[in-house]
Design a protein around this motif. Sequence first.
Motif, mmCIF file in Angstrom:
data_model
loop_
_atom_site.group_PDB
_atom_site.id
_atom_site.type_symbol
_atom_site.label_atom_id
_atom_site.label_comp_id
_atom_site.label_asym_id
_atom_site.label_seq_id
_atom_site.Cartn_x
_atom_site.Cartn_y
_atom_site.Cartn_z
ATOM 1 N N GLU A 1 1.170 22.035 -74.556
ATOM 2 C CA GLU A 1 1.250 22.064 -76.020
ATOM 3 C C GLU A 1 1.326 20.666 -76.626
ATOM 4 O OE1 GLU A 1 1.006 24.640 -78.457
ATOM 5 O OE2 GLU A 1 0.019 25.380 -76.663
ATOM 6 N N LYS A 2 1.975 19.718 -75.947
ATOM 7 C CA LYS A 2 2.023 18.332 -76.434
ATOM 8 C C LYS A 2 0.620 17.737 -76.495
ATOM 9 C CE LYS A 2 6.684 17.039 -75.026
ATOM 10 N NZ LYS A 2 7.489 16.195 -74.138
ATOM 11 N N VAL A 3 -0.146 17.920 -75.414
ATOM 12 C CA VAL A 3 -1.532 17.432 -75.392
ATOM 13 C C VAL A 3 -2.331 18.151 -76.471
ATOM 14 C CG1 VAL A 3 -3.656 17.304 -74.009
ATOM 15 C CG2 VAL A 3 -1.431 16.815 -72.957
ATOM 16 N N ASN A 4 -2.123 19.446 -76.586
ATOM 17 C CA ASN A 4 -2.815 20.262 -77.581
ATOM 18 C C ASN A 4 -2.605 19.737 -78.997
ATOM 19 O OD1 ASN A 4 -4.523 22.316 -76.998
ATOM 20 N ND2 ASN A 4 -2.976 23.907 -76.991
ATOM 21 N N ARG A 5 -1.373 19.444 -79.349
ATOM 22 C CA ARG A 5 -1.076 18.958 -80.709
ATOM 23 C C ARG A 5 -1.828 17.664 -80.990
ATOM 24 N NH1 ARG A 5 3.841 21.416 -79.447
ATOM 25 N NH2 ARG A 5 4.771 19.550 -78.537
ATOM 26 N N THR B 1 -12.618 22.448 -79.196
ATOM 27 C CA THR B 1 -11.987 22.658 -77.905
ATOM 28 C C THR B 1 -10.533 23.001 -78.157
ATOM 29 O OG1 THR B 1 -11.459 21.716 -75.741
ATOM 30 C CG2 THR B 1 -11.511 20.183 -77.586
ATOM 31 N N ASP B 2 -9.975 23.837 -77.290
ATOM 32 C CA ASP B 2 -8.576 24.215 -77.480
ATOM 33 C C ASP B 2 -7.631 23.277 -76.756
ATOM 34 O OD1 ASP B 2 -9.090 25.064 -74.856
ATOM 35 O OD2 ASP B 2 -7.640 26.680 -75.018
ATOM 36 N N PHE B 3 -8.126 22.520 -75.777
ATOM 37 C CA PHE B 3 -7.270 21.607 -75.013
ATOM 38 C C PHE B 3 -7.950 20.247 -74.888
ATOM 39 C CE2 PHE B 3 -5.619 19.986 -70.878
ATOM 40 C CZ PHE B 3 -4.319 19.772 -71.285
#
Length: 179
Positions: free
Chosen positions: A16-20, A63-65
């Motif tokens: 989630e950190k990378v995602n944000r 992209t989601d990630f």
Amino acid sequence: MKSEMDVGTEAYEQIEKVNRRNQMLVQQLNDSPHTKAETRDLVSQITNEKIDETTEIRLPFYTDFGQNLHIGKNVYISNCSMFVDLGGIYIGDNVLIGPNVTITSVNHRTNPADRRHLSFKSVYIHDNAWLGANVTVTPGTIIGENAIVAAGAVVTKNVPANTVVGGVPARIIKTIKCN
């Protein structure tokens, strides 16, 4: 990467950190016009890998990630393509990806009690493959070298090299004769 991940775990929080961070970059990428070089630079930041100067990515790009998306040389990615890459998406050289293509390497578990948790299966798209408009590629599938996936197809099984597939689910239509 593991083949599964539970929501609410420390590993999931790291994702989630990378995602944000990456979702802010994706938003920046899609909110204003960019040169081809600027687009490659922003996508390189998202994927954490240098995108080769021979690759062209049309916006919007989703992209989601991002950091499990690997893009080869001389790749063309058309508008509105979506890469759900947490499980890994590997795109070879000279690949063509049409508009509105969705490639996903993530699924949810079938047991209703575990449905919110994730399962991962990498997707491989080999050199010279061509994915037509509105194609969907599901987790764990391999698109073989020189293969063509016809517009609107849903790929649920591996596509052999040098074949054309189409339909829902995709099935072999013909073999490509290579010189």
